[in-house]
Design a protein around this motif. Structure first.
Motif, PDB file in Angstrom:
ATOM      1  N   THR A 177       0.818  -1.213   0.000  1.00 27.69           N
ATOM      2  CA  THR A 177       0.000   0.000   0.000  1.00 27.69           C
ATOM      3  C   THR A 177       0.848   1.258   0.000  1.00 27.69           C
ATOM      4  O   THR A 177       0.345   2.349  -0.243  1.00 27.69           O
ATOM      5  N   ARG A 283       1.270  -8.223  -5.746  1.00 28.77           N
ATOM      6  CA  ARG A 283       0.374  -7.068  -5.635  1.00 28.77           C
ATOM      7  C   ARG A 283      -1.000  -7.388  -6.210  1.00 28.77           C
ATOM      8  O   ARG A 283      -2.023  -6.914  -5.706  1.00 28.77           O
ATOM      9  N   SER A 286      -2.769  -9.617  -3.576  1.00 30.23           N
ATOM     10  CA  SER A 286      -3.159  -8.913  -2.356  1.00 30.23           C
ATOM     11  C   SER A 286      -4.232  -7.860  -2.608  1.00 30.23           C
ATOM     12  O   SER A 286      -4.841  -7.358  -1.662  1.00 30.23           O
ATOM     13  N   ASP A 288      -3.563  -4.923  -3.946  1.00 26.03           N
ATOM     14  CA  ASP A 288      -2.971  -3.590  -3.864  1.00 26.03           C
ATOM     15  C   ASP A 288      -2.731  -2.960  -5.228  1.00 26.03           C
ATOM     16  O   ASP A 288      -2.549  -1.754  -5.315  1.00 26.03           O
TER      17      ASP A 288
END
Length: 722
Positions: A177, A283, A286, A288
């Motif tokens: 993040t 990423r 997840s 993000d």
């Protein structure tokens, strides 16, 4: 001990079962380390307690590598479907969906990435101490401002290692993040009615599986439609995948998206390092990474909340994998969207006949953009008849005059020639001998800068000979023309303006493509020379003239898709002209100005050509009106390939009478890398019957003694018949 079924990265169509030692627990989708012969392989658990396992003959696994599955349910279904549809070993399909580091058994650092930062020693350093190391000094100055994330340091590995060895920098693990860019956001543009209807239709399909074909003329603002359709998806906290056909399109697409959205964006393509690809994969998993822009293999990234899938230039053949696991990213993307229950948008100025056929059948909703987004006029196309003309280095006098005129007005000119290298071959002036590849039935291309003869089929290289291989003469000269030669000749003919060459050779080094594109984007008068890399989606607003140097080489071909590909290429290349405030012109140099295909595309546009081409395909019972599969063989003994395919052909003829066949045939390139090539084409109107025939053929062929002597492949929905 219980049993588990493991998919392994081996080219075998069978199951591999292992014992799970007591005390170990696994889930479907995790990686395990297993013994395989004398080796140890990383595999994927695909089934728990298979009912048909033979427990008394099984070996125990060595280790469990993951706590949580790497593949969610939707990805598992997609990969299982792909393995069945393309008749490819499941293990190889699964590992193709993983980054290289995960295939090797490396650990997953879920939810985290890396940034490079200065150590205390690095912060205390003075700039004068790095005067003799300018690259280290430049990186040190960047790090003075802030830490730099891993994927923003491409091409800096040597510099980073040197600074790590000195103790000046260190890696720090941070949450994904933290990787949120904050660009100067651009406001959405005003949409015309056709664009507004397209955006509205896509937005109304949110949360459900819907298929759209966005057909817009070049410069009609398809990217703006994408951007405004993406905005509500991001507001809902969902992810977006944008597939592009070429690596060359990812930097400019990313830059345009970054100017609009202050969200985490990432790219995915084959030129990334293994570490960069692992970070991008994580990423996606997840959640993000809000927007991912990538080439075909990005389709298999494990998105946490996929809300929209976009395929730009959906007609492009680069979306089809041509070796190994031969999937088509466009077709699998439709399946991916169905599993994710999200809309999919296929965009192109020159849609494939398969997509237009799906529109006719009502499977895709059609979103037309018939006009350019601004007041720009569609470029004027002119045919220049080369008969009885004096050519200077492949260019007519009229072409050279127009090039000079545009440059003197401060505009840019683009020349398209789909042959890289200096010349397609060298010829002996004494006896006519031509330089040929010793391993392929093809000529070797002369590359002047590297002083090598290169086979563009097998990659073989050798130095330029001093004498003719037939008569011993030293009178060797280039025959034909490539982009390297065209660049050199234009520099001599028009020395006052720079010549920028864009092809695979000039963009081989990392970062070179971005450098050349930024040079073009400055808008200064220049001559741009290139291959198909220029035809796909680039926006060069100061290009006012596009010259297609050699149209004739693509007019005649044995491939039934050749006319479609040429019409798409002509339209796409022509679309690079007049995208700014300057009116555009396209010059086609040809000896056959009256050719029906050229006349149809020029007079009526691609849309008219595509409809007539579809009718022709229907009358000749060719794809998309029938489904096509292709068996290919390569063998040192030509007769082995013929015999293998003849057995398959007889099997199909006996047991599957509704499946038509053509072959065994020699392809146009009948010998490659020292092996003779043959093919068998299979056609059937019923897709289910064709796949039943393929199942039968594969089952029987694996047991043939010839199957061990030759290399053979199956290509379902084949695009390349050459």
């Amino acid at each position: 001990m219980s049993q588990i079924r493991v998919a392994l990265p081996v080219p075998l169509y069978q199951h591999f079962d292992y014992l799970l030692p007591e005390g170990l627990q696994v889930q479907v989708g995790v990686r395990v380390l297993v013994p395989f012969g004398k080796r140890e392989l990383v595999g994927i658990v695909w089934q728990l307690n298979p009912p048909d396992a033979f427990a008394d003959k099984l070996k125990p696994i060595k280790a469990v590598l993951d706590q949580q599955p790497l593949f969610g349910e939707a990805i598992r279904q997609l990969l299982s479907f792909a393995a069945d549809y393309y008749h490819h070993p499941l293990g190889e399909v699964l590992v193709s969906a993983l980054p290289a580091l995960l295939r090797e058994g490396k650990a997953v650092l879920a939810g985290h990435g890396r940034v490079l930062q200065l150590t205390e020693q690095g912060r205390a350093l003075s700039a004068s101490e790095l005067n003799r190391a300018p690259r280290q000094l430049a990186l040190w100055q960047r790090l003075q401002q802030s830490a730099i994330r891993d994927d923003d340091l491409s091409g800096e590995s040597t510099t980073i290692k040197a600074m790590l060895d000195k103790g000046l920098v260190s890696w720090q693990t941070v949450p994904f993040t933290a990787f949120v860019p904050q660009p100067d956001r651009q406001q959405p543009l005003q949409l015309n009615p056709a664009q507004a209807l397209a955006v509205s239709a896509i937005n109304q399909a949110a949360g459900s599986f819907s298929r759209f074909l966005l057909e817009g003329v070049t410069g009609s603002g398809k990217t703006e439609v994408y951007l405004q359709a993406i905005s509500p998806v991001l507001q809902r906290g969902e992810q977006v995948l944008v597939l592009v056909p070429e690596i060359g399109l990812t930097p400019q697409t990313l830059a345009r998206f970054a100017k609009r959205f202050a969200v985490p964006l990432q790219i995915w393509h084959s030129n990334m390092t293994d570490q960069e690809r692992l970070l991008a994969w994580q990423r996606s998993a997840s959640g993000d990474a809000a927007i991912t822009i990538g080439t075909r293999s990005a389709l298999f990234l494990p998105f946490a909340r996929l809300g929209l899938l976009i395929i730009d230039e959906e007609h492009d053949a680069s979306l089809k994998q041509q070796d190994g696991f031969r999937y088509h990213a466009r077709d699998l993307a439709v399946k991916r969207a169905a599993l994710a229950k999200c809309p999919i948008v296929l965009g192109s100025a020159t849609p494939s006949l398969e997509s237009l056929y799906n529109v006719q059948k009502g499977k895709f909703a059609h979103l037309p953009l018939p006009e350019r987004a601004t007041s720009q006029q569609v470029p004027k196309i002119e045919l220049l008849d080369l008969k009885q003309q004096v050519l200077k280095h492949g260019l007519a006098d009229g072409t050279l005059a127009q090039i000079k005129q545009r440059l003197q007005r401060g505009e840019q000119v683009m020349l398209f020639l789909n042959r890289r290298g200096f010349a397609p071959a060298l010829i002996c002036h004494e006896c006519g001998w031509l330089t040929e590849c010793q391993r392929c039935a093809a000529f070797t291309t002369f590359h002047k800068q590297s002083r090598q003869l290169v086979c563009h089929h097998c990659g073989a290289c050798r130095p330029v000979p001093h004498q003719c291989g037939h008569c011993g003469s030293t009178q060797l000269a280039p025959v034909g023309q490539g982009t390297e030669q065209l660049e050199e000749q234009l520099q001599q003919l028009i020395p006052d303006f720079p010549v920028i060459r864009l092809d695979r050779d000039s963009t081989r080094r990392k970062g070179s493509l971005e450098t050349l594109l930024s040079e073009i984007q400055r808008g200064e008068p220049a001559i741009i020379v290139g291959t198909q890399m220029l035809a796909k989606g680039h926006h060069f607003p100061n290009v006012s003239l596009v010259v297609i140097v050699d149209v004739d080489s693509a007019l005649y071909s044995s491939d039934f898709r050749a006319s479609e590909q040429l019409a798409q290429l002509l339209t796409q290349v022509a679309g690079r002209a007049g995208r700014g405030d300057i009116a555009g012109t396209v010059l086609l140099q040809t000896h056959y100005p009256g050719h029906p295909l050229l006349q149809d595309v020029i007079q009526n546009g691609y849309s008219s050509f595509a409809r007539s081409a579809l009718l022709e395909r229907q009358q000749t019972r060719l794809p998309p009106y029938q489904h096509l599969a292709l068996f290919r063989t390569e063998s040192f003994d030509s007769q082995d390939g013929v015999a293998f395919l003849s057995i398959i052909q007889q099997l199909i003829a006996t047991h599957c009478p509704k499946v038509q066949y053509l072959g065994p045939l020699k392809p146009p390139l009948e010998r490659k890398a020292g092996k003779f090539r043959w093919q068998l084409q299979l056609f059937c109107q019923d897709r289910r019957l064709l796949h039943q025939a393929l199942d039968l053929a594969l089952e029987q062929s694996r047991n043939l003694p010839l199957a061990r002597k030759i290399k053979w492949q199956l290509d379902v929905d084949a695009l390349d018949l050459n």
